[in-house]
Design an enzyme around this catalytic site. Sequence first.
Site, PDB file in Angstrom:
ATOM      1  N   GLU A  42       0.838  -1.192   0.000  1.00 28.61           N
ATOM      2  CA  GLU A  42       0.000   0.000   0.000  1.00 28.61           C
ATOM      3  C   GLU A  42       0.873   1.241   0.000  1.00 28.61           C
ATOM      4  OE1 GLU A  42      -3.663   2.040   2.518  1.00 28.61           O
ATOM      5  OE2 GLU A  42      -2.563   0.381   3.417  1.00 28.61           O
ATOM      6  N   GLU A 138     -12.344   2.195   3.557  1.00 31.20           N
ATOM      7  CA  GLU A 138     -11.410   2.390   4.661  1.00 31.20           C
ATOM      8  C   GLU A 138     -11.533   3.851   5.072  1.00 31.20           C
ATOM      9  OE1 GLU A 138      -7.062   0.934   5.955  1.00 31.20           O
ATOM     10  OE2 GLU A 138      -7.074   2.562   4.499  1.00 31.20           O
TER      11      GLU A 138
END
Length: 162
Positions: A42, A138
């Site tokens: 990420e 998220e």
Amino acid sequence: TIGLMRGIGTEAAREQNLIDLSEAMKPIISYADQKGVTLCLEAINRYETSLLNSAEAALDFIVNRLCNPECVGILWDLFHANIEDVSFKQSLEMMGKKLQHVHIADSNRMFPGYGHTDFAGILKDVKDSGFEEYCSFECLNCPSLDVVLNESGAWVEKMRAL
């Protein structure tokens, strides 16, 4: 997902941090490859880490430091991308098949629609790129948990209809 567990690093030690990360990932990559598992790196913004801040940096690391293993892809978080990536569309084109997962949060980490991110345009580009994996929220429970719970189903259906 390999996000902040990789460490925050420092500007001064960036090169050594990247060497250490690539070395530390070798056994993990070997194991993931044996098990048929995809690891996702990420890209996280510069305010949280000095390592792999953009889609471009994550891709460069995968290709040039990890020798582009099949089992390593990118988790593209739209909150971080809003801060670091030059262009959502350009990042999508660059990542290509390395894009494995998308985190959805608005520009302020709130639920989509409570910041300034153009989700319809971005997710249409994601779909048009041939991406067929998963997206997940998220975001913070903002503006409230009730908003997130009550609006998420309709929001997902609206995005699917693009």
